[in-house]
Design a protein around this motif. Structure first.
Motif, PDB file in Angstrom:
ATOM      1  N   LEU A   8      -8.325   6.757  -7.723  1.00 24.99           N
ATOM      2  CA  LEU A   8      -8.943   6.777  -6.393  1.00 24.99           C
ATOM      3  C   LEU A   8      -8.833   5.406  -5.731  1.00 24.99           C
ATOM      4  N   PHE A   9      -9.099   4.332  -6.450  1.00 28.60           N
ATOM      5  CA  PHE A   9      -8.987   2.982  -5.902  1.00 28.60           C
ATOM      6  C   PHE A   9      -7.545   2.645  -5.518  1.00 28.60           C
ATOM      7  N   VAL A  10      -6.595   3.071  -6.344  1.00 24.69           N
ATOM      8  CA  VAL A  10      -5.182   2.835  -6.025  1.00 24.69           C
ATOM      9  C   VAL A  10      -4.811   3.574  -4.738  1.00 24.69           C
ATOM     10  N   ILE A  11      -5.225   4.827  -4.624  1.00 22.59           N
ATOM     11  CA  ILE A  11      -4.926   5.618  -3.420  1.00 22.59           C
ATOM     12  C   ILE A  11      -5.574   4.981  -2.194  1.00 22.59           C
ATOM     13  N   LEU A  12      -6.831   4.605  -2.298  1.00 26.24           N
ATOM     14  CA  LEU A  12      -7.524   3.958  -1.184  1.00 26.24           C
ATOM     15  C   LEU A  12      -6.862   2.622  -0.831  1.00 26.24           C
ATOM     16  N   GLY A  13      -6.429   1.897  -1.840  1.00 26.89           N
ATOM     17  CA  GLY A  13      -5.733   0.630  -1.605  1.00 26.89           C
ATOM     18  C   GLY A  13      -4.427   0.832  -0.862  1.00 26.89           C
ATOM     19  N   LEU A  14      -3.679   1.865  -1.245  1.00 29.05           N
ATOM     20  CA  LEU A  14      -2.416   2.162  -0.563  1.00 29.05           C
ATOM     21  C   LEU A  14      -2.648   2.568   0.888  1.00 29.05           C
ATOM     22  N   ILE A  15      -3.667   3.370   1.103  1.00 26.48           N
ATOM     23  CA  ILE A  15      -3.998   3.784   2.473  1.00 26.48           C
ATOM     24  C   ILE A  15      -4.389   2.564   3.302  1.00 26.48           C
ATOM     25  N   ALA A  16      -5.223   1.706   2.733  1.00 19.54           N
ATOM     26  CA  ALA A  16      -5.629   0.486   3.449  1.00 19.54           C
ATOM     27  C   ALA A  16      -4.422  -0.389   3.754  1.00 19.54           C
ATOM     28  N   LEU A  17      -3.520  -0.520   2.797  1.00 16.75           N
ATOM     29  CA  LEU A  17      -2.322  -1.331   2.991  1.00 16.75           C
ATOM     30  C   LEU A  17      -1.466  -0.765   4.127  1.00 16.75           C
ATOM     31  N   LEU A  18      -1.278   0.548   4.134  1.00 18.05           N
ATOM     32  CA  LEU A  18      -0.493   1.182   5.195  1.00 18.05           C
ATOM     33  C   LEU A  18      -1.140   0.979   6.564  1.00 18.05           C
ATOM     34  N   LEU A  19      -2.458   1.088   6.619  1.00 20.23           N
ATOM     35  CA  LEU A  19      -3.161   0.886   7.892  1.00 20.23           C
ATOM     36  C   LEU A  19      -3.032  -0.566   8.365  1.00 20.23           C
TER      37      LEU A  19
END
Length: 177
Positions: A8-19
């Motif tokens: 979950l943290f990895v997915i949230l991190g990737l989303i944050a990075l993309l944003l």
């Protein structure tokens, strides 16, 4: 449970990075491709100015040969509208309208997509004589993407550019027959 939290943290991190990346990507995009056709500019221009002729060279028009087409106005003139409606999601529904014509030089078209996604883009076909029997044709596709969808602008050339180039190569084959 720890593995799920990490995922979950990895997915949230990737989303944050993309944003965050999307904050730095331009909202406008422009894709242009070109080809040289061994025909005089007048002949080439008098073919590309007619939107109905796209049926002969545009892979987008050939996605669904059975799509419903509606024409409004006089083809090859400002205000002409070519609308399409297909059950094939790759063709979708929309319309092209000729917005401007600079005789033997340029045709500007507004493309309005309704399905599968709504949007409005601009396109232009520019014809430039190289000599009396050769014409450079440049097809451009222009648009704007709101944040965070502007992230897609990074791959617009890959998504649309290859189709534009294929269309131009098909146009060359049709006109040089």
């Amino acid at each position: 449970m720890k593995i799920l939290k990490r995922i979950l943290f990895v997915i949230l991190g990737l989303i944050a990075l993309l944003l965050i990346v999307a904050l730095f990507v331009k909202k406008d995009y422009a894709i242009t491709k070109e080809v040289v056709i061994n025909k005089p500019v007048v002949e080439v221009f008098n073919y590309v100015r007619y939107l109905k002729n796209q049926d002969n060279y545009s892979i987008w028009n050939q996605i669904d040969p059975g799509m419903k087409k509606v024409y409004t106005g006089t083809d090859g003139t400002i205000g002409f509208i070519y609308a399409w409606d297909s059950k094939n999601k790759n063709a979708g529904k929309g319309a092209q309208e000729i917005k401007a014509i600079d005789e033997n030089k340029r045709v500007d078209v507004e493309i309005r997509f309704e399905k599968p996604m709504e949007g409005t883009n601009q396109a232009s076909v520019i014809t430039t004589p190289i000599d009396s029997n050769k014409t450079k044709v440049e097809w451009g596709f222009y648009g704007k993407s709101p944040y965070p969808f502007n992230l897609m602008n990074l791959c617009m050339d890959a998504l649309v550019g290859s189709d534009l180039q294929t269309n131009l190569e098909n146009l060359k084959k049709v006109l040089e027959k």
